[in-house]
Design a protein around this motif. Structure first.
Motif, PDB file in Angstrom:
ATOM      1  N   GLY A 122      75.585 -13.397 -21.103  1.00 10.79           N
ATOM      2  CA  GLY A 122      74.459 -13.689 -21.855  1.00 10.79           C
ATOM      3  C   GLY A 122      74.464 -12.753 -23.430  1.00 10.79           C
ATOM      4  O   GLY A 122      73.792 -13.690 -24.205  1.00 10.79           O
ATOM      5  N   GLY A 123      74.982 -11.697 -23.220  1.00 13.31           N
ATOM      6  CA  GLY A 123      74.675 -10.894 -24.499  1.00 13.31           C
ATOM      7  C   GLY A 123      75.360 -11.426 -25.589  1.00 13.31           C
ATOM      8  O   GLY A 123      75.185 -11.626 -26.631  1.00 13.31           O
ATOM      9  N   LEU A 124      76.734 -11.913 -25.179  1.00  5.76           N
ATOM     10  CA  LEU A 124      77.843 -12.287 -26.129  1.00  5.76           C
ATOM     11  C   LEU A 124      76.792 -13.670 -26.595  1.00  5.76           C
ATOM     12  O   LEU A 124      76.984 -14.029 -27.937  1.00  5.76           O
ATOM     13  CB  LEU A 124      79.049 -12.817 -25.447  1.00  5.76           C
ATOM     14  N   PHE A 125      76.454 -14.689 -25.740  1.00  7.74           N
ATOM     15  CA  PHE A 125      75.756 -15.809 -26.162  1.00  7.74           C
ATOM     16  C   PHE A 125      74.560 -15.261 -27.267  1.00  7.74           C
ATOM     17  O   PHE A 125      74.474 -16.131 -28.090  1.00  7.74           O
ATOM     18  CB  PHE A 125      75.317 -16.619 -25.222  1.00  7.74           C
ATOM     19  N   ALA A 126      73.715 -14.416 -26.997  1.00 10.64           N
ATOM     20  CA  ALA A 126      72.752 -14.290 -27.965  1.00 10.64           C
ATOM     21  C   ALA A 126      73.021 -13.636 -29.147  1.00 10.64           C
ATOM     22  O   ALA A 126      72.440 -13.876 -30.165  1.00 10.64           O
ATOM     23  CB  ALA A 126      71.763 -13.104 -26.991  1.00 10.64           C
ATOM     24  N   PHE A 127      74.055 -12.577 -29.058  1.00  8.20           N
ATOM     25  CA  PHE A 127      74.506 -12.124 -30.255  1.00  8.20           C
ATOM     26  C   PHE A 127      74.817 -13.193 -31.392  1.00  8.20           C
ATOM     27  O   PHE A 127      74.587 -13.599 -32.390  1.00  8.20           O
ATOM     28  CB  PHE A 127      75.513 -11.158 -30.195  1.00  8.20           C
ATOM     29  N   GLY A 128      75.921 -14.007 -30.677  1.00 11.41           N
ATOM     30  CA  GLY A 128      76.514 -15.361 -31.465  1.00 11.41           C
ATOM     31  C   GLY A 128      75.358 -16.181 -31.926  1.00 11.41           C
ATOM     32  O   GLY A 128      75.326 -16.677 -33.096  1.00 11.41           O
ATOM     33  N   ALA A 129      74.319 -16.432 -30.967  1.00 15.20           N
ATOM     34  CA  ALA A 129      73.336 -17.637 -31.584  1.00 15.20           C
ATOM     35  C   ALA A 129      72.412 -16.988 -32.688  1.00 15.20           C
ATOM     36  O   ALA A 129      72.110 -17.689 -33.563  1.00 15.20           O
ATOM     37  CB  ALA A 129      72.464 -17.824 -30.329  1.00 15.20           C
ATOM     38  N   ALA A 130      72.244 -15.637 -32.579  1.00 11.66           N
ATOM     39  CA  ALA A 130      71.369 -15.020 -33.670  1.00 11.66           C
ATOM     40  C   ALA A 130      72.260 -15.036 -34.820  1.00 11.66           C
ATOM     41  O   ALA A 130      71.566 -15.425 -35.899  1.00 11.66           O
ATOM     42  CB  ALA A 130      70.991 -13.350 -33.210  1.00 11.66           C
ATOM     43  N   ARG A 131      73.578 -14.661 -34.837  1.00 10.47           N
ATOM     44  CA  ARG A 131      74.330 -14.845 -36.072  1.00 10.47           C
ATOM     45  C   ARG A 131      74.482 -16.156 -36.720  1.00 10.47           C
ATOM     46  O   ARG A 131      74.597 -16.321 -37.952  1.00 10.47           O
ATOM     47  CB  ARG A 131      75.770 -14.039 -35.829  1.00 10.47           C
TER      48      ARG A 131
END
Length: 402
Positions: free
Chosen positions: A84-93
């Motif tokens: 979930g953290g990987l997805f959240a970081f990528g979505a924010a970027r």
């Protein structure tokens, strides 16, 4: 879990470096380049992304084990949180990723030349004619840079530039245009066994009008394909007959370490020939040496009708993610596309295997330098140390009977 992930990632890194390395499809590249899950490569590179990914998915393995339920659920929960953290970081970027076009117009040429057709002697003029027609095809705006793929023509640059065909190439360009063409070349060297050294090169050809074509600069491929472009331990392998088996009559020579080249009418560019685009860290990242874009020319016709060209596109797109630079990719028949600094294909336009044509696209502006671009594999190394330390400590405290 942590120890397994760290050792797995260490072996992947070793596979990508030892004996020139072959980093095809590392675990991190299992995520589609340009997706939210791929964006962590901008921090720790494709190896760091693979390390975190393998650790996260491996955290579900204890659910199949015996023993207390609570630790197993905690491990799986941490795996979910990591993904979930990987997805959240990528979505924010990606939410702040805005492609800004530069004035430079690039034309990618894909002539759809199958490998088995390319080297038939009667095909040469037809192949040359196809490239020239695509190069000179009219458009609303005149491209500043035209890009041909690796080994575009079944001839050497030496033969091409000493023949009337060089005039035909010049005639296909207009004054002020630059052609980046993948061609092999020979350079006389009495110390070489054959009296010459051979290079897999990318030529910059600038049309100066009445003055004709200006040849150069030239980029020579640095990282060669073992058993494809050179034979490891060549003298020994020749004596025992291996050279004849792998069809490498003479080795290519490696060029100097990759460095950007300057163009007359476009920003400086880092060429990457064929599978050089598999390797992280080939593109300078400091302000003084950082180019504005990457050109990856490749002969993906070798793959035939397989998934290879699409895999190669995905791997090359990770160089955009790691560097924050756009990547212009040209193949004879593979996947040609312009890739933005976040690993996405610009405007969704691409030429797939079996398709011939051109893509005229404005060169995207680079993104700010990434953490991976500044640190290289330092972030990956820090994560490795943390996981190895924690994994060994946890393993040491485990039940010896298990």
């Amino acid at each position: 879990v942590l120890l397994f992930a760290a050792l797995f990632a260490l072996l992947e890194w070793t596979r990508g470096h030892v004996l020139t390395g072959f980093p095809w499809n590392p675990a991190g590249a299992g995520w589609a380049a340009g997706s939210a899950m791929s964006q962590f490569a901008s921090v720790a590179g494709v190896y760091g992304l693979g390390l975190v990914t393998v650790a996260a998915v491996s955290a579900f393995a204890p659910l199949m084990d015996a023993g207390p339920r609570r630790p197993r659920l905690i491990a799986a929960g941490l795996g979910v949180l990591t993904l979930g953290g990987l997805f959240a970081f990528g979505a924010a970027r990606l939410s702040s990723a805005q492609v800004v076009e530069t004035p430079t117009l690039v034309r990618l040429v894909q002539a759809d030349i199958p490998q088995d057709y390319k080297w038939s002697p009667e095909a040469y003029q037809a192949i040359l004619g196809r490239y020239l027609e695509l190069t000179s095809r009219p458009a609303e705006a005149l491209p500043d840079v035209v890009i041909w793929p690796e080994g575009a023509l079944p001839t050497t640059a030496n033969d091409l530039f000493s023949s009337p065909d060089a005039e035909a190439v010049a005639a296909a360009l207009q004054t002020g245009q630059t052609l980046l063409a993948g061609l092999s070349r020979a350079e006389a060297d009495p110390s070489a066994e054959t009296g010459a050294r051979y290079y897999n090169s990318l030529f910059a050809l600038h049309d100066e009008g009445a003055a004709g074509l200006r040849i150069g600069p030239i980029y020579d491929k640095h990282r060669l394909v073992p058993f494809g472009e050179y034979l490891p331990l060549g003298d020994l392998m020749s004596k025992i007959g291996v050279r004849s088996l792998v069809h490498v009559p003479a080795d290519f020579s490696a060029g100097p370490a990759p460095a950007p080249i300057s163009l007359a009418n476009a920003p400086s560019v880092q060429p990457l020939i064929c599978y050089e685009a598999l390797y992280p860290g080939f593109t300078p990242a400091t302000a003084a040496t950082r180019p504005a874009w990457i050109v990856n020319v490749s002969n993906d016709a070798w793959f035939g009708k397989t998934s290879g060209p699409r895999q190669h596109l995905n791997l090359a797109s990770y160089r955009a993610l790691e560097t924050g630079l756009p990547v212009a990719r040209a193949t004879p028949t593979g996947v040609s596309a312009m890739i933005d600094p976040w690993g996405r294909i610009v405007e969704g336009r691409r030429l797939d295997p079996g398709q011939a044509g051109i893509i005229d696209v404005r060169l995207p502006q680079p993104a700010p330098p990434t953490l991976y671009g500044r640190w290289g594999d330092l972030g990956f190394a820090i994560l490795m140390v943390i996981m190895l330390t924690a994994g060994r400590r946890r393993a040491g405290n485990g039940d010896p009977g298990r």
